[in-house]
Design a protein around this motif. Structure first.
Motif, short mmCIF file in Angstrom:
data_model
loop_
_atom_site.label_atom_id
_atom_site.label_comp_id
_atom_site.label_asym_id
_atom_site.label_seq_id
_atom_site.Cartn_x
_atom_site.Cartn_y
_atom_site.Cartn_z
N SER A 87 0.85 -1.21 0.00
CA SER A 87 0.00 0.00 0.00
C SER A 87 0.88 1.25 0.00
O SER A 87 1.03 1.92 1.02
N GLN A 88 1.46 1.54 -1.14
CA GLN A 88 2.30 2.74 -1.23
C GLN A 88 1.51 3.98 -0.80
O GLN A 88 0.36 4.14 -1.20
N ASP A 89 2.15 4.85 -0.06
CA ASP A 89 1.48 6.07 0.41
C ASP A 89 1.58 7.13 -0.69
O ASP A 89 2.20 8.18 -0.52
N VAL A 90 0.94 6.84 -1.83
CA VAL A 90 1.16 7.67 -3.02
C VAL A 90 0.65 9.10 -2.88
O VAL A 90 1.14 10.00 -3.54
N GLU A 91 -0.32 9.30 -1.98
CA GLU A 91 -0.84 10.68 -1.91
C GLU A 91 0.16 11.62 -1.23
O GLU A 91 0.08 12.82 -1.40
N ASN A 92 1.08 11.06 -0.48
CA ASN A 92 2.07 11.91 0.20
C ASN A 92 3.46 11.79 -0.41
O ASN A 92 4.43 12.26 0.17
#
Lengths: 147, 884
Positions: free
Chosen positions: B198-203
């Motif tokens: 679950s990459q924290d892509v929004e940050n």
């Protein structure tokens, strides 16, 4: 209607929601997303277009305070809808901030749709606009019209 | 059933209310007149939250129901993954629920198998016949001859309950067709709870994407699209994509680099080389959490220079240097992303391990904006689920099956060579061995972590006699159309000596159902219950329920009722595991520990614990005293075990603190994986094979080195409107993409004298590499299709999507406007209520001057499992192209 092309990923959530909501027959579109091969570099340019005669921005939904089906469905907030005449409306401020402009084309599309980041080649590339055409260069839809 | 008007729903869904308010639409401002013949009455219509089944992402949605019919699907703003987003496929659920080839009555074949003649029969008659055949197997002590093979099963364990209770380990799937080559590296690195990250892509500030088409097709892709778009547009994050063709993801990336297929591992290793060489590795993180010394890695990476990677991949050494440095400098707000593009190759498992190693090198693991982990599974107090209520299927669940160890009757039924291999297995594997279909002994890493299996070997293995089959039940499976060398699947399915009895359970008539003896109609996702959980990109676990919006059409029955009634007929104790009258009661019990009422859960569709801390740094969390009680610490490694037996690791001592660590045997990240050489030794794979290496390694794909002028790598791909081969009969999806032209670069077109619209003959070769082959004859297969030249295609790649060319599945998929050619007794044509579109308005039909429904290509693609793990190497195919 404001269309932020920086945000559009060409997913078609909008057009399928539109067709489902309004029971638009196969072969006809009130709006659809064009997939135009880029002339300037590798890649596809995604361009949502709205029909000048049949798209009413979801009048039946507005009656209930709901956004148009396409706007509601858009997963990236590439479509923003609001009352352009209302002072201080979000859509108006956003359009101004991002220098959104109507599509520069001779093809008939809804004139009250403003685009962010349109390309100067878009106007010529869209041919028939919302309607299917054998002239389309899209890599989808008109595949069935060639051959 | 939850029964809400729009206003009520929006009251509980605060986000949506805000969104509508912001838009400020006033009805009087809308000048155009509604032209709908029968617009949805949103005051009268009911809004029911449920979970989408348009693909494998499973988004929270809301369905609008009017007069007993589902009219529209929208997003559920309470879903923390989607935050109310949907894609085009959500409304596809309406297409498939009311499709003309929807199966709505049990059907029995009359005439020969595959002849296409059916009669409608009663449920009792169908179930009695199936149960009597199944009961005979149980009574005869050979329950394993009942084989249950599914294509998409999101019952979260219900069908396993059935096969376990019956006593067969042969509950088979299609995971190797899809994702096992990317799951295995991840589970090796981080433990079996993390088959998905679950990459924290929004940050994040920087995404290095190796062949994931996240904007169109990635499982969980829709959860990431808005987060990535926001990060790019609002916060200037960079998305860099390595691809072989201009996918939607490549098209919206900040940089799009063309790579030769199967060379992503070389690029990742070269980037690791640069990061280590430039002193950009996070040595403190590596030392604390990697299971192998950085010094050894430095030596290991020496040969993988950017110049080497340029020669292999075609990406320039300068770009590799620049991007490696940019990635490392963005740490910890950077992450890798990968999927089938990197993984579905002979060397794909190692490629993904190399890619995963980049995150560890820069120390972004578990950090905001970095590579994060969030539990994807149902809650049973597993790693990452601490403190959450237990959400699980109701008791009594059946007990575990007996493994096929030496000395058992099952073991004695195995071929001699298999017996020899299994007898030499470590005890840990012997305890988990259940025969060649469920746990193929040559592919032990397909079931070491959890049972992924090797779906594309099921039919060849049955043909070889590795498992005798009496009753074969396929559930929502499209193998006869979509498996590689589907000719083998059809050959076996037609052979009544190999498959004496075939029951197909599905929602629609298909190529698979056409080869059944009995077809049972399942309820669609709009008509049934299911439990739901997946990994959370919000980094707080959540759960949700799929619930029926409408009654099943005709006599369709949800699979839970169907299997319950079969269990009751088979009897012998298995019926005790299916002691419920209504499916709703079963799921109510499943969710009884949630701190919200059942009615509230149905109203919201989704539950997430308010105020729970995000899943950053799970590995740095301290073990609570309750867990340390009775534990034992290994003095040398610092590993903390649950008890003195030292079998189950629960944490690790770091700097005198008892930390949870990662969910691996060492509680560290498994950079050095001894399982690969171990598995190779047990299966006879030479240790110089790329798949046998303990450290991530790259070797070119055999057969790709010196391609002749007319030789190309044939790669398949997915469009954003389609879900494998099962969406081609959804009318709005098919209208957008209904054919599958072969995309070539303009340069290739010039060289071969081809223009867009020309037809080519494609001849597919047998692949090389040390793995299973269904035959030696050349070629594997051949097909004719049109080409389309497209700027941005790799010059040595021919890309062809794999969903088209159905010969069953009804008029939309088959692109025919005449009277439904497959409408037969038992289908819904008479029930679905006038849809003027189908078949009359299928404008892409040849009879209307269109090009029809494309070309089936899967027959020509070889069965080609990656050694040890078994993932299908979809993108390794070498073909020749000639103008037809």
């Amino acid at each position: 209607m404001l269309v932020d092309l920086r945000r559009c990923i060409g997913c078609h959530a909008c057009s399928v929601a539109c067709k489902t909501e309004h029971r638009v027959p196969l072969g006809e579109f009130r709006m659809r997303v064009r997939w135009l091969p880029r002339p300037d570099r590798p890649g596809i340019s995604f361009l949502p277009l709205f029909h000048p005669d049949t798209c009413d921005f979801g009048a039946n939904r507005a009656r209930y305070g709901l956004a148009p089906a396409c706007v509601d469905a858009c997963p990236t907030d590439a479509l923003v809808f609001g009352d352009g005449a209302a002072a201080g409306a979000t859509v108006t401020r956003t359009a101004k901030r991002l220098s959104a402009k109507p599509l520069e084309t001779s093809t008939r599309t809804r004139a009250d749709v403003l685009y962010v980041s349109q390309e100067d080649w878009h106007g010529e590339a869209i041919h028939s606009g919302v309607e299917l055409s054998p002239e389309d260069t899209d890599i989808i839809y008109e595949q069935g019209r060639r051959g | 059933m939850a029964d809400l008007t729009r206003r009520e729903f929006l009251q509980i869904a605060g986000g949506a209310t805000a969104a509508v308010g912001m838009l400020g639409v006033r009805p009087e401002d809308v000048h155009a007149e509604a032209s709908d013949a029968s617009p949805i009455d949103y005051e009268r219509a009911r809004a029911v939250p449920t979970i989408c089944f348009g693909c494998t992402t499973h988004c929270g949605v809301i369905g609008w129901v009017e007069d007993g019919r589902v009219r529209k699907i929208e997003g559920n703003p309470l879903d923390p993954n989607t935050r109310g987003a949907i894609c085009s496929k959500a409304n596809g659920m309406i297409s498939y629920t009311y499709a003309p080839t929807r199966i709505v009555y049990p059907m029995r074949r009359v005439g020969k198998r595959g002849e296409g003649k059916w009669e409608r029969i009663e449920w009792d008659e169908a179930l009695d016949e199936i149960a009597s055949r199944m009961k005979a197997l149980r009574d005869g002590g050979t329950p394993e001859r009942f084989v249950f093979h599914y294509g998409r099963d999101k019952t979260k364990g219900f069908t396993k309950r059935f096969t376990d209770a019956f006593g067969t380990p042969n509950r088979l799937n299609r995971r190797s067709i899809c994702s096992s080559n990317r799951r295995a590296p991840l589970m090796s690195f981080y433990g079996r709870e993390f088959e998905w990250e679950s990459q924290d892509v929004e940050n994040t500030q920087f995404i290095l994407n190796f062949g994931s088409n996240v904007m169109e097709a990635h499982q969980g892709g829709l959860f990431m699209v808005k987060r990535i778009v926001d990060a790019r547009v609002e916060r200037g994050a960079k998305l860099v994509t390595f691809e072989v063709r201009p996918s939607a993801t490549a098209s919206v990336s900040d940089e799009f680099h063309l790579v030769k297929p199967g060379t992503d591992g070389a690029i990742a290793l070269a980037m690791a080389h640069v990061i280590v060489r430039e002193g950009l590795a996070n040595e403190a993180f590596w030392k604390r959490w990697a299971n192998h010394p950085l010094e050894n890695i430095r030596k290991h990476l020496e040969p993988y220079t950017p110049a080497f990677a340029e020669r292999e991949s075609g990406v320039s050494a300068a770009d590799i240097e620049r991007l490696a440095v940019a990635f490392a400098k963005a740490a910890p707000r950077c992450c890798t992303l990968s999927n089938r593009g990197s993984a579905k190759h002979y060397n794909g498992v190692q490629a993904d391990r190399a890619i995963r190693m980049l995150d560890v090198l820069v120390g972004n693991v578990g950090e905001p904006g970095g590579f994060c982990l969030s539990s994807p599974r149902m809650w049973k107090n597993r790693y990452g689920q601490e403190g959450l209520p237990v959400v699980d299927q109701p008791a009594p669940a059946p007990g575990p099956l007996e493994p096929w160890k030496p000395g058992t009757r099952m073991f004695a039924s195995l071929p001699a060579a298999v017996q020899e291999r299994v007898a030499a297995f470590p005890e840990d594997w012997q305890k988990r061995y259940f025969g060649e279909l469920a746990t193929p002994s040559e592919y032990p890493l397909s079931w070491h972590w959890y049972p992924m299996r090797v779906g594309q070997l099921v039919y060849p293995y049955i043909r070889e006699g590795r498992q005798k089959v009496e009753v074969y039940m396929s559930y929502t499976l499209g193998a006869a159309y979509g498996y590689p060398e589907a000719t083998v699947a059809r050959e076996v399915l037609r052979d009544e000596t190999l498959i004496p009895f075939h029951v197909a359970i599905d929602i629609s008539y298909s190529e698979q159902a056409a080869l059944a003896d009995i077809i049972l109609p399942d309820a669609t996702s709009l008509e049934r219950w299911d439990a739901h959980s997946t990994n959370s990109y919000d980094l707080v676990p959540y759960t949700g329920i799929r619930q029926p919006l409408v009654e099943p059409l005709g006599e369709a029955r949800p699979v839970q009722i169907l299997l319950r009634d079969l269990a009751r007929r088979v009897g012998g104790g298995m019926e005790h595991h299916f002691d419920f009258d209504r499916v709703e009661d079963y799921y109510r019990a499943w969710y009884e520990n949630l701190p919200v009422s059942w009615d509230e859960l149905k109203r919201r569709g989704i539950w997430q614990e308010a105020g729970r801390k995000k899943d950053y740094g799970l590995h740095e969390r301290e073990l609570p005293a309750t867990e340390l009680q009775g534990s034992a610490t290994d003095a040398e490694t610092g590993i903390i075990y649950r008890d003195g037996a030292k079998k189950q690791a629960i944490g690790i001592r770091v700097d005198a603190k008892a930390l949870r660590g990662f969910d691996t045997p060492t509680r560290k990240i498994t950079i050095h994986e001894p399982l690969f050489p171990l598995a190779a030794r047990h299966t006879g794979l030479p240790l110089d094979d790329v798949n046998a290496k303990a450290l991530p390694e790259y070797q070119p794909i055999s057969g790709h080195e010196d391609l002749a002028d007319d030789e190309f790598i044939l790669t398949t791909f997915k469009w954003n409107v389609h879900t494998q081969g099962r969406s081609t009969y959804w009318k709005h999806q098919a209208e957008i993409v209904h054919t599958n032209d072969i995309f070539l670069s303009p340069e290739t077109g010039r060289r071969l004298g081809l223009e867009t619209g020309d037809e080519v003959t494609v001849v597919v070769r047998r692949p090389r590499g040390r793995t299973y082959r269904s035959g030696e004859d050349e070629p594997v297969g051949t097909f004719r299709n049109r080409v389309r030249l497209l700027n941005g295609m790799h010059a040595k790649v021919a890309a062809c999507s794999h969903h088209a060319g159905h010969w069953e599945h009804g008029p939309v998929a088959q692109a025919r406007t005449e009277e439904d050619p497959t409408a037969r007794a038992g289908m819904s044509a008479e029930l679905r209520g006038g849809d003027p579109d189908v078949p009359e308005r299928i404008w892409w039909a040849k009879s209307e001057g269109g090009t029809g429904g494309g070309v089936a290509i899967n027959d020509a693609l070889p069965i080609n499992p990656t050694p040890l793990v078994g993932g299908q190497c979809w993108f390794d195919n070498v073909c020749t192209l000639r103008k037809a």
